[in-house]
Write a protein that holds these residues in place. Structure first.
Motif, PDB file in Angstrom:
ATOM      1  N   MET A 128       0.817  -1.182   0.000  1.00 21.44           N
ATOM      2  CA  MET A 128       0.000   0.000   0.000  1.00 21.44           C
ATOM      3  C   MET A 128       0.873   1.262   0.000  1.00 21.44           C
ATOM      4  O   MET A 128       0.556   2.219  -0.675  1.00 21.44           O
ATOM      5  CB  MET A 128      -0.907  -0.042   1.232  1.00 21.44           C
ATOM      6  N   LEU A 129       1.935   1.266   0.770  1.00 21.30           N
ATOM      7  CA  LEU A 129       2.842   2.417   0.834  1.00 21.30           C
ATOM      8  C   LEU A 129       4.079   2.218  -0.030  1.00 21.30           C
ATOM      9  O   LEU A 129       5.041   2.969   0.075  1.00 21.30           O
ATOM     10  CB  LEU A 129       3.242   2.688   2.287  1.00 21.30           C
ATOM     11  N   GLU A 130       4.066   1.196  -0.851  1.00 13.70           N
ATOM     12  CA  GLU A 130       5.144   0.898  -1.791  1.00 13.70           C
ATOM     13  C   GLU A 130       6.492   0.639  -1.134  1.00 13.70           C
ATOM     14  O   GLU A 130       7.533   1.022  -1.642  1.00 13.70           O
ATOM     15  CB  GLU A 130       5.274   2.021  -2.820  1.00 13.70           C
ATOM     16  N   THR A 131       6.447  -0.008   0.013  1.00 13.65           N
ATOM     17  CA  THR A 131       7.663  -0.427   0.694  1.00 13.65           C
ATOM     18  C   THR A 131       7.339  -1.668   1.516  1.00 13.65           C
ATOM     19  O   THR A 131       6.174  -1.922   1.821  1.00 13.65           O
ATOM     20  CB  THR A 131       8.236   0.702   1.579  1.00 13.65           C
ATOM     21  N   SER A 132       8.340  -2.408   1.849  1.00 13.80           N
ATOM     22  CA  SER A 132       8.111  -3.593   2.670  1.00 13.80           C
ATOM     23  C   SER A 132       7.899  -3.164   4.123  1.00 13.80           C
ATOM     24  O   SER A 132       8.380  -2.106   4.539  1.00 13.80           O
ATOM     25  CB  SER A 132       9.310  -4.536   2.586  1.00 13.80           C
ATOM     26  N   PRO A 133       7.194  -3.997   4.896  1.00 14.54           N
ATOM     27  CA  PRO A 133       7.039  -3.670   6.314  1.00 14.54           C
ATOM     28  C   PRO A 133       8.388  -3.495   7.017  1.00 14.54           C
ATOM     29  O   PRO A 133       8.550  -2.600   7.848  1.00 14.54           O
ATOM     30  CB  PRO A 133       6.280  -4.879   6.881  1.00 14.54           C
ATOM     31  N   GLU A 134       9.354  -4.316   6.651  1.00 16.91           N
ATOM     32  CA  GLU A 134      10.676  -4.224   7.289  1.00 16.91           C
ATOM     33  C   GLU A 134      11.341  -2.877   6.996  1.00 16.91           C
ATOM     34  O   GLU A 134      11.958  -2.283   7.863  1.00 16.91           O
ATOM     35  CB  GLU A 134      11.585  -5.369   6.816  1.00 16.91           C
ATOM     36  N   ALA A 135      11.210  -2.407   5.765  1.00  4.19           N
ATOM     37  CA  ALA A 135      11.826  -1.135   5.387  1.00  4.19           C
ATOM     38  C   ALA A 135      11.074   0.061   5.971  1.00  4.19           C
ATOM     39  O   ALA A 135      11.658   1.121   6.185  1.00  4.19           O
ATOM     40  CB  ALA A 135      11.900  -1.013   3.871  1.00  4.19           C
ATOM     41  N   ALA A 136       9.779  -0.106   6.239  1.00  6.96           N
ATOM     42  CA  ALA A 136       8.964   1.002   6.753  1.00  6.96           C
ATOM     43  C   ALA A 136       9.173   1.244   8.245  1.00  6.96           C
ATOM     44  O   ALA A 136       9.001   2.378   8.715  1.00  6.96           O
ATOM     45  CB  ALA A 136       7.492   0.730   6.484  1.00  6.96           C
ATOM     46  N   ILE A 137       9.575   0.213   8.978  1.00  3.71           N
ATOM     47  CA  ILE A 137       9.743   0.353  10.426  1.00  3.71           C
ATOM     48  C   ILE A 137      10.783   1.422  10.740  1.00  3.71           C
ATOM     49  O   ILE A 137      11.886   1.413  10.207  1.00  3.71           O
ATOM     50  CB  ILE A 137      10.133  -0.995  11.065  1.00  3.71           C
ATOM     51  N   GLY A 138      10.378   2.351  11.595  1.00  4.64           N
ATOM     52  CA  GLY A 138      11.279   3.415  12.021  1.00  4.64           C
ATOM     53  C   GLY A 138      11.345   4.612  11.089  1.00  4.64           C
ATOM     54  O   GLY A 138      11.972   5.605  11.414  1.00  4.64           O
ATOM     55  N   GLN A 139      10.683   4.519   9.944  1.00  2.00           N
ATOM     56  CA  GLN A 139      10.694   5.633   8.993  1.00  2.00           C
ATOM     57  C   GLN A 139       9.637   6.659   9.389  1.00  2.00           C
ATOM     58  O   GLN A 139       8.549   6.288   9.821  1.00  2.00           O
ATOM     59  CB  GLN A 139      10.408   5.134   7.574  1.00  2.00           C
ATOM     60  N   PRO A 140       9.913   7.948   9.234  1.00  2.00           N
ATOM     61  CA  PRO A 140       8.878   8.959   9.481  1.00  2.00           C
ATOM     62  C   PRO A 140       7.696   8.733   8.531  1.00  2.00           C
ATOM     63  O   PRO A 140       7.886   8.427   7.346  1.00  2.00           O
ATOM     64  CB  PRO A 140       9.572  10.283   9.169  1.00  2.00           C
ATOM     65  N   LEU A 141       6.480   8.868   9.057  1.00  2.00           N
ATOM     66  CA  LEU A 141       5.289   8.627   8.260  1.00  2.00           C
ATOM     67  C   LEU A 141       5.259   9.525   7.025  1.00  2.00           C
ATOM     68  O   LEU A 141       4.867   9.098   5.947  1.00  2.00           O
ATOM     69  CB  LEU A 141       4.032   8.840   9.110  1.00  2.00           C
ATOM     70  N   GLY A 142       5.707  10.765   7.156  1.00  2.00           N
ATOM     71  CA  GLY A 142       5.737  11.689   6.023  1.00  2.00           C
ATOM     72  C   GLY A 142       6.620  11.213   4.888  1.00  2.00           C
ATOM     73  O   GLY A 142       6.357  11.521   3.724  1.00  2.00           O
ATOM     74  N   ASP A 143       7.662  10.456   5.214  1.00  2.00           N
ATOM     75  CA  ASP A 143       8.522   9.893   4.162  1.00  2.00           C
ATOM     76  C   ASP A 143       7.804   8.798   3.382  1.00  2.00           C
ATOM     77  O   ASP A 143       8.122   8.547   2.218  1.00  2.00           O
ATOM     78  CB  ASP A 143       9.811   9.320   4.752  1.00  2.00           C
ATOM     79  N   LEU A 144       6.817   8.160   4.002  1.00  2.00           N
ATOM     80  CA  LEU A 144       6.086   7.071   3.359  1.00  2.00           C
ATOM     81  C   LEU A 144       4.850   7.557   2.609  1.00  2.00           C
ATOM     82  O   LEU A 144       4.452   6.955   1.621  1.00  2.00           O
ATOM     83  CB  LEU A 144       5.683   6.025   4.397  1.00  2.00           C
ATOM     84  N   THR A 145       4.225   8.635   3.093  1.00  2.00           N
ATOM     85  CA  THR A 145       2.975   9.108   2.492  1.00  2.00           C
ATOM     86  C   THR A 145       3.135  10.376   1.676  1.00  2.00           C
ATOM     87  O   THR A 145       2.272  10.701   0.873  1.00  2.00           O
ATOM     88  CB  THR A 145       1.929   9.414   3.585  1.00  2.00           C
ATOM     89  N   GLY A 146       4.204  11.107   1.914  1.00  2.00           N
ATOM     90  CA  GLY A 146       4.354  12.455   1.366  1.00  2.00           C
ATOM     91  C   GLY A 146       4.091  13.441   2.489  1.00  2.00           C
ATOM     92  O   GLY A 146       3.224  13.221   3.336  1.00  2.00           O
ATOM     93  N   ARG A 147       4.836  14.511   2.529  1.00  2.00           N
ATOM     94  CA  ARG A 147       4.819  15.442   3.661  1.00  2.00           C
ATOM     95  C   ARG A 147       3.514  16.217   3.848  1.00  2.00           C
ATOM     96  O   ARG A 147       3.256  16.723   4.923  1.00  2.00           O
ATOM     97  CB  ARG A 147       5.973  16.420   3.538  1.00  2.00           C
ATOM     98  N   ASP A 148       2.690  16.305   2.819  1.00  2.00           N
ATOM     99  CA  ASP A 148       1.443  17.071   2.947  1.00  2.00           C
ATOM    100  C   ASP A 148       0.207  16.177   2.903  1.00  2.00           C
ATOM    101  O   ASP A 148      -0.891  16.627   2.616  1.00  2.00           O
ATOM    102  CB  ASP A 148       1.358  18.146   1.866  1.00  2.00           C
TER     103      ASP A 148
END
Length: 94
Positions: free
Chosen positions: A1-21
């Motif tokens: 859904m966020l175009e990344t694996s769960p392992e890669a998403a852990i610890g990442q800022p949410l804005g980096d995964l969804t877009g800052r706005d």
């Protein structure tokens, strides 16, 4: 859904995964300010390289033992297929 694996998403800022706005960040900010959970239906998510999705978003505060926020829980539920079926049914209705 966020175009990344769960392992890669852990610890990442949410804005980096969804877009800052993205509206999900605004919902998170409301919960951080109010402390009250929020549920929002049919929030659009348009990743840069994937398919647009409609999401139900639930955001809740995760309290520590002292009652202070220890973090927040963001649950994303993909409603795209359901919305597509609703659209299809409305076109077929007389």
């Amino acid at each position: 859904m966020l175009e990344t694996s769960p392992e890669a998403a852990i610890g990442q800022p949410l804005g980096d995964l969804t877009g800052r706005d993205h509206p999900i960040l605004a919902l998170l900010a409301k919960v951080q300010t109010s402390g009250s959970p929020i549920v929002e239906d049919e929030v659009p998510l348009s990743p840069p390289f994937g398919t647009a999705r409609l999401l139900d978003v639930s955001v809740s505060q995760l309290p520590s033992r002292t009652g202070e926020p220890a973090g927040w829980v963001v649950v994303l539920r993909d409603r795209t297929a359901f919305a597509d079926l609703q659209d299809e049914a409305s076109y077929k209705s007389p």
